[in-house]
Design a protein around this motif. Structure first.
Motif, PDB file in Angstrom:
ATOM      1  N   VAL A 139     -52.373   9.300  70.854  1.00 35.24           N
ATOM      2  CA  VAL A 139     -53.647   9.358  71.518  1.00 35.24           C
ATOM      3  C   VAL A 139     -54.829   9.420  70.473  1.00 35.24           C
ATOM      4  O   VAL A 139     -54.751  10.353  69.711  1.00 35.24           O
ATOM      5  CB  VAL A 139     -53.729  10.365  72.570  1.00 35.24           C
ATOM      6  CG1 VAL A 139     -55.197  10.472  72.964  1.00 35.24           C
ATOM      7  CG2 VAL A 139     -52.858  10.029  73.572  1.00 35.24           C
ATOM      8  N   LYS A 140     -55.786   8.641  70.633  1.00 38.87           N
ATOM      9  CA  LYS A 140     -57.136   8.763  70.041  1.00 38.87           C
ATOM     10  C   LYS A 140     -57.921   9.495  71.022  1.00 38.87           C
ATOM     11  O   LYS A 140     -57.979   8.903  72.043  1.00 38.87           O
ATOM     12  CB  LYS A 140     -57.778   7.449  69.499  1.00 38.87           C
ATOM     13  CG  LYS A 140     -56.786   6.478  68.576  1.00 38.87           C
ATOM     14  CD  LYS A 140     -56.870   7.064  67.147  1.00 38.87           C
ATOM     15  CE  LYS A 140     -56.037   6.262  66.387  1.00 38.87           C
ATOM     16  NZ  LYS A 140     -54.584   6.972  65.678  1.00 38.87           N
ATOM     17  N   VAL A 141     -58.635  10.544  70.459  1.00 40.51           N
ATOM     18  CA  VAL A 141     -59.271  11.312  71.526  1.00 40.51           C
ATOM     19  C   VAL A 141     -60.460  10.628  72.233  1.00 40.51           C
ATOM     20  O   VAL A 141     -60.828  10.686  73.426  1.00 40.51           O
ATOM     21  CB  VAL A 141     -59.744  12.632  70.834  1.00 40.51           C
ATOM     22  CG1 VAL A 141     -60.756  13.549  71.589  1.00 40.51           C
ATOM     23  CG2 VAL A 141     -58.701  13.252  70.416  1.00 40.51           C
ATOM     24  N   ALA A 142     -61.331   9.572  71.431  1.00 43.22           N
ATOM     25  CA  ALA A 142     -62.553   9.214  72.129  1.00 43.22           C
ATOM     26  C   ALA A 142     -62.368   8.376  73.084  1.00 43.22           C
ATOM     27  O   ALA A 142     -61.368   7.319  73.022  1.00 43.22           O
ATOM     28  CB  ALA A 142     -63.287   8.492  70.815  1.00 43.22           C
ATOM     29  N   GLY A 143     -62.836   8.682  74.239  1.00 42.70           N
ATOM     30  CA  GLY A 143     -62.604   7.792  75.633  1.00 42.70           C
ATOM     31  C   GLY A 143     -61.393   8.014  76.341  1.00 42.70           C
ATOM     32  O   GLY A 143     -60.985   7.418  77.195  1.00 42.70           O
ATOM     33  N   HIS A 144     -60.524   8.944  75.809  1.00 40.46           N
ATOM     34  CA  HIS A 144     -59.309   9.178  76.356  1.00 40.46           C
ATOM     35  C   HIS A 144     -59.140   9.702  77.690  1.00 40.46           C
ATOM     36  O   HIS A 144     -58.488   9.187  78.579  1.00 40.46           O
ATOM     37  CB  HIS A 144     -58.196  10.024  75.465  1.00 40.46           C
ATOM     38  CG  HIS A 144     -56.885  10.077  76.064  1.00 40.46           C
ATOM     39  ND1 HIS A 144     -55.938   9.142  76.327  1.00 40.46           N
ATOM     40  CD2 HIS A 144     -56.141  11.129  76.368  1.00 40.46           C
ATOM     41  CE1 HIS A 144     -54.876   9.658  76.651  1.00 40.46           C
ATOM     42  NE2 HIS A 144     -54.851  10.786  76.742  1.00 40.46           N
ATOM     43  N   ALA A 145     -59.871  10.693  77.951  1.00 47.36           N
ATOM     44  CA  ALA A 145     -59.905  11.442  79.350  1.00 47.36           C
ATOM     45  C   ALA A 145     -60.432  10.522  80.362  1.00 47.36           C
ATOM     46  O   ALA A 145     -60.105  10.572  81.467  1.00 47.36           O
ATOM     47  CB  ALA A 145     -60.817  12.611  79.232  1.00 47.36           C
ATOM     48  N   GLU A 146     -61.267   9.564  79.993  1.00 47.10           N
ATOM     49  CA  GLU A 146     -61.962   8.489  80.854  1.00 47.10           C
ATOM     50  C   GLU A 146     -60.822   7.753  81.261  1.00 47.10           C
ATOM     51  O   GLU A 146     -60.703   7.229  82.338  1.00 47.10           O
ATOM     52  CB  GLU A 146     -63.154   7.889  80.344  1.00 47.10           C
ATOM     53  CG  GLU A 146     -64.248   8.588  79.942  1.00 47.10           C
ATOM     54  CD  GLU A 146     -64.227   9.653  78.825  1.00 47.10           C
ATOM     55  OE1 GLU A 146     -65.279  10.282  78.719  1.00 47.10           O
ATOM     56  OE2 GLU A 146     -63.511   9.559  77.946  1.00 47.10           O
ATOM     57  N   ALA A 147     -59.918   7.070  80.214  1.00 44.94           N
ATOM     58  CA  ALA A 147     -58.984   6.466  80.405  1.00 44.94           C
ATOM     59  C   ALA A 147     -57.822   6.846  81.509  1.00 44.94           C
ATOM     60  O   ALA A 147     -57.251   6.100  82.327  1.00 44.94           O
ATOM     61  CB  ALA A 147     -58.335   5.904  79.360  1.00 44.94           C
ATOM     62  N   VAL A 148     -57.632   8.206  81.367  1.00 41.30           N
ATOM     63  CA  VAL A 148     -56.607   8.866  81.980  1.00 41.30           C
ATOM     64  C   VAL A 148     -57.275   9.065  83.567  1.00 41.30           C
ATOM     65  O   VAL A 148     -56.511   8.870  84.539  1.00 41.30           O
ATOM     66  CB  VAL A 148     -56.274  10.258  81.552  1.00 41.30           C
ATOM     67  CG1 VAL A 148     -55.257  11.023  82.567  1.00 41.30           C
ATOM     68  CG2 VAL A 148     -55.518   9.873  80.065  1.00 41.30           C
ATOM     69  N   LEU A 149     -58.573   9.091  83.520  1.00 41.78           N
ATOM     70  CA  LEU A 149     -59.091   9.238  84.887  1.00 41.78           C
ATOM     71  C   LEU A 149     -58.869   7.896  85.603  1.00 41.78           C
ATOM     72  O   LEU A 149     -58.622   7.707  86.754  1.00 41.78           O
ATOM     73  CB  LEU A 149     -60.548   9.858  84.946  1.00 41.78           C
ATOM     74  CG  LEU A 149     -61.387   9.883  86.144  1.00 41.78           C
ATOM     75  CD1 LEU A 149     -60.710  11.081  87.037  1.00 41.78           C
ATOM     76  CD2 LEU A 149     -62.765  10.216  86.016  1.00 41.78           C
ATOM     77  N   ASP A 150     -59.269   6.928  84.888  1.00 37.98           N
ATOM     78  CA  ASP A 150     -59.071   5.442  85.620  1.00 37.98           C
ATOM     79  C   ASP A 150     -57.579   5.171  86.154  1.00 37.98           C
ATOM     80  O   ASP A 150     -57.328   4.587  87.169  1.00 37.98           O
ATOM     81  CB  ASP A 150     -59.446   4.380  84.280  1.00 37.98           C
ATOM     82  CG  ASP A 150     -61.054   4.426  84.363  1.00 37.98           C
ATOM     83  OD1 ASP A 150     -61.815   4.998  85.182  1.00 37.98           O
ATOM     84  OD2 ASP A 150     -61.441   3.901  83.302  1.00 37.98           O
ATOM     85  N   ALA A 151     -56.648   5.756  85.327  1.00 34.75           N
ATOM     86  CA  ALA A 151     -55.195   5.776  85.639  1.00 34.75           C
ATOM     87  C   ALA A 151     -55.038   6.460  87.082  1.00 34.75           C
ATOM     88  O   ALA A 151     -54.327   5.851  87.817  1.00 34.75           O
ATOM     89  CB  ALA A 151     -54.420   5.916  84.605  1.00 34.75           C
ATOM     90  N   VAL A 152     -55.570   7.673  87.034  1.00 30.85           N
ATOM     91  CA  VAL A 152     -55.368   8.521  88.497  1.00 30.85           C
ATOM     92  C   VAL A 152     -55.948   7.814  89.403  1.00 30.85           C
ATOM     93  O   VAL A 152     -55.487   7.596  90.491  1.00 30.85           O
ATOM     94  CB  VAL A 152     -55.854   9.986  88.028  1.00 30.85           C
ATOM     95  CG1 VAL A 152     -55.841  10.666  89.562  1.00 30.85           C
ATOM     96  CG2 VAL A 152     -55.178  10.477  86.978  1.00 30.85           C
ATOM     97  N   LYS A 153     -57.223   7.290  89.214  1.00 33.74           N
ATOM     98  CA  LYS A 153     -57.901   6.451  90.390  1.00 33.74           C
ATOM     99  C   LYS A 153     -57.071   5.466  90.803  1.00 33.74           C
ATOM    100  O   LYS A 153     -57.089   4.703  91.789  1.00 33.74           O
ATOM    101  CB  LYS A 153     -59.200   5.908  89.897  1.00 33.74           C
ATOM    102  CG  LYS A 153     -60.263   6.966  89.838  1.00 33.74           C
ATOM    103  CD  LYS A 153     -61.608   6.371  89.335  1.00 33.74           C
ATOM    104  CE  LYS A 153     -62.703   7.611  89.164  1.00 33.74           C
ATOM    105  NZ  LYS A 153     -63.594   6.850  88.245  1.00 33.74           N
ATOM    106  N   ALA A 154     -56.453   4.654  89.976  1.00 37.70           N
ATOM    107  CA  ALA A 154     -55.437   3.436  90.407  1.00 37.70           C
ATOM    108  C   ALA A 154     -53.956   3.776  91.106  1.00 37.70           C
ATOM    109  O   ALA A 154     -53.439   3.019  91.508  1.00 37.70           O
ATOM    110  CB  ALA A 154     -55.235   2.639  88.832  1.00 37.70           C
ATOM    111  N   LEU A 155     -54.023   5.162  91.089  1.00 36.58           N
ATOM    112  CA  LEU A 155     -52.664   5.420  91.637  1.00 36.58           C
ATOM    113  C   LEU A 155     -52.647   5.110  93.147  1.00 36.58           C
ATOM    114  O   LEU A 155     -53.376   5.332  93.925  1.00 36.58           O
ATOM    115  CB  LEU A 155     -52.245   6.945  91.515  1.00 36.58           C
ATOM    116  CG  LEU A 155     -51.550   7.404  90.207  1.00 36.58           C
ATOM    117  CD1 LEU A 155     -51.466   8.870  90.058  1.00 36.58           C
ATOM    118  CD2 LEU A 155     -50.439   6.914  89.715  1.00 36.58           C
TER     119      LEU A 155
END
Length: 155
Positions: A139-155
């Motif tokens: 993982v590269k930290v920049a923008g990662h938490a946001e990408a994970v949040l988007d993935a949770v929204k897509a569940l």
């Protein structure tokens, strides 16, 4: 041991959490869980990542998702790290690397030509059924938490 892939059951673990709590993956079944592994408390990248996940924690909570950060540090170090940076995510201590090895993130690393064992910064999204819905490695930290949040929204 084969590498975990999307659709696999997430390995269960029970670790000591911050504040002396116990954290187990099976106890959180029925809701999505973000399990992120990081090398060490209070280092620049790990601090940025923990702050980013903490900042978005209310958004994850609205979606019913829990966030657990795991490193080989002790729970006492986690408590200091949380207090110093006002972190709201749960942190679990894995000094014996049980969860790190189960998820395949305890790997040989290399810095300045020297090889050593360490945690590969990785995040796993576990769905409500306990299956891996998404995996991020190196993982590269920049923008990662946001990408994970988007993935949770897509569940």
């Amino acid at each position: 041991m084969s590498e975990l892939t999307i659709g696999d059951s997430a390995p269960d673990f029970e670790l000591e959490g911050d504040g002396g709590s116990k954290i187990s993956l099976s106890a959180l079944s029925g809701s999505p869980v973000v399990v992120y592994f990081y090398p060490k408390d209070d280092t620049p990248g790990c601090t940025k990542e923990a702050i980013a996940f903490s900042a978005l924690e209310p958004e994850f909570a609205k979606l019913g998702a829990r966030i657990i950060g795991i490193s080989p540090d002790t729970s006492a170090k986690h408590d200091k790290f949380k207090a110093k940076h006002d972190l709201t995510v749960s942190l679990a201590a894995d000094p014996d690397k049980i969860a790190c090895e189960a998820f395949g993130v305890w790997v040989e690393k290399s810095m300045y030509g020297r090889k050593y064992m360490g945690v590969e910064r990785s995040t796993f999204l576990v769905n409500a059924e306990g299956k891996l819905a998404q995996i991020w490695r190196k993982v590269k930290v920049a923008g990662h938490a946001e990408a994970v949040l988007d993935a949770v929204k897509a569940l």
